[in-house]
Design a protein around this motif. Structure first.
Motif, PDB file in Angstrom:
ATOM      1  N   PHE A 135      71.378  52.492  54.929  1.00  0.00           N
ATOM      2  CA  PHE A 135      70.733  51.208  54.712  1.00  0.00           C
ATOM      3  C   PHE A 135      69.645  51.393  53.658  1.00  0.00           C
ATOM      4  N   ARG A 136      69.233  50.295  53.057  1.00  0.00           N
ATOM      5  CA  ARG A 136      68.143  50.378  52.085  1.00  0.00           C
ATOM      6  C   ARG A 136      67.222  49.185  52.249  1.00  0.00           C
ATOM      7  N   GLY A 169      59.262  43.976  50.063  1.00  0.00           N
ATOM      8  CA  GLY A 169      59.312  42.536  50.228  1.00  0.00           C
ATOM      9  C   GLY A 169      60.675  41.984  50.587  1.00  0.00           C
ATOM     10  N   LYS A 170      61.644  42.874  50.820  1.00  0.00           N
ATOM     11  CA  LYS A 170      62.997  42.419  51.149  1.00  0.00           C
ATOM     12  C   LYS A 170      63.419  42.920  52.516  1.00  0.00           C
ATOM     13  N   GLU A 171      64.443  42.272  53.062  1.00  0.00           N
ATOM     14  CA  GLU A 171      64.995  42.692  54.341  1.00  0.00           C
ATOM     15  C   GLU A 171      65.782  43.992  54.184  1.00  0.00           C
ATOM     16  N   ALA A 188      65.235  51.317  46.069  1.00  0.00           N
ATOM     17  CA  ALA A 188      64.813  51.008  47.442  1.00  0.00           C
ATOM     18  C   ALA A 188      64.545  52.319  48.166  1.00  0.00           C
ATOM     19  N   VAL A 189      64.047  52.195  49.387  1.00  0.00           N
ATOM     20  CA  VAL A 189      64.026  53.337  50.306  1.00  0.00           C
ATOM     21  C   VAL A 189      65.354  53.327  51.053  1.00  0.00           C
ATOM     22  N   HIS A 199      72.201  46.890  61.323  1.00  0.00           N
ATOM     23  CA  HIS A 199      71.193  47.934  61.527  1.00  0.00           C
ATOM     24  C   HIS A 199      70.622  47.920  62.937  1.00  0.00           C
ATOM     25  N   THR A 200      70.650  46.793  63.605  1.00  0.00           N
ATOM     26  CA  THR A 200      70.039  46.722  64.935  1.00  0.00           C
ATOM     27  C   THR A 200      70.842  47.487  65.983  1.00  0.00           C
TER      28      THR A 200
END
Length: 124
Positions: A37-38, A42-44, A92-93, A108-109
């Motif tokens: 995931f990334r 400021g983004k989801e 992104a991270v 992701h949840t």
């Protein structure tokens, strides 16, 4: 418990490549589904790619399909994300996540274990 550690992030020019690694310890990693995931500032959090426990099934976000490749080496307790033709919007991270499950997981949840993330920066 599974501990995940990402590596391989860095600064790359647009069009370049990076290979991220997700190293696992603690349990039999081959029983776990893994996702990348990334999240940009400021983004989801955004789904990137996922791989089944055996590596036989993979799934990609449309935004990275054809450019990124997820793979795993269960003998090394590792999952990889090869990123080619990088774009500034890929910055992104990037985090890997795992769950004891023998299928593909996209949201992701659902994942139970997360690494700390690795920063990817793409200059234009």
């Amino acid at each position: 418990q599974v501990q995940l550690v990402e590596s391989g992030g860095g600064l790359v020019q647009a069009g370049g490549s990076l290979r991220l690694s997700c190293a696992a310890s603690g349990r039999t990693f081959s029983d776990y589904a893994v996702g990348w995931f990334r999240q940009a500032p400021g983004k989801e959090r955004e789904f990137v790619a996922a791989i089944s426990w055996s590596g036989g099934t993979t799934y990609y976000a449309d935004s990275v399909k054809g450019r990124f490749t997820i793979s795993r080496d269960n003998a090394k307790n590792s999952v990889y994300l090869q990123m080619n033709s990088l774009k500034p919007e890929d910055a992104a991270v990037y985090s890997c996540a795992a769950k004891l499950y023998r299928g593909i997981l996209v949201h992701h949840t659902i994942y139970d274990y997360w690494g700390q993330g690795t920063q990817v920066t793409v200059s234009s």
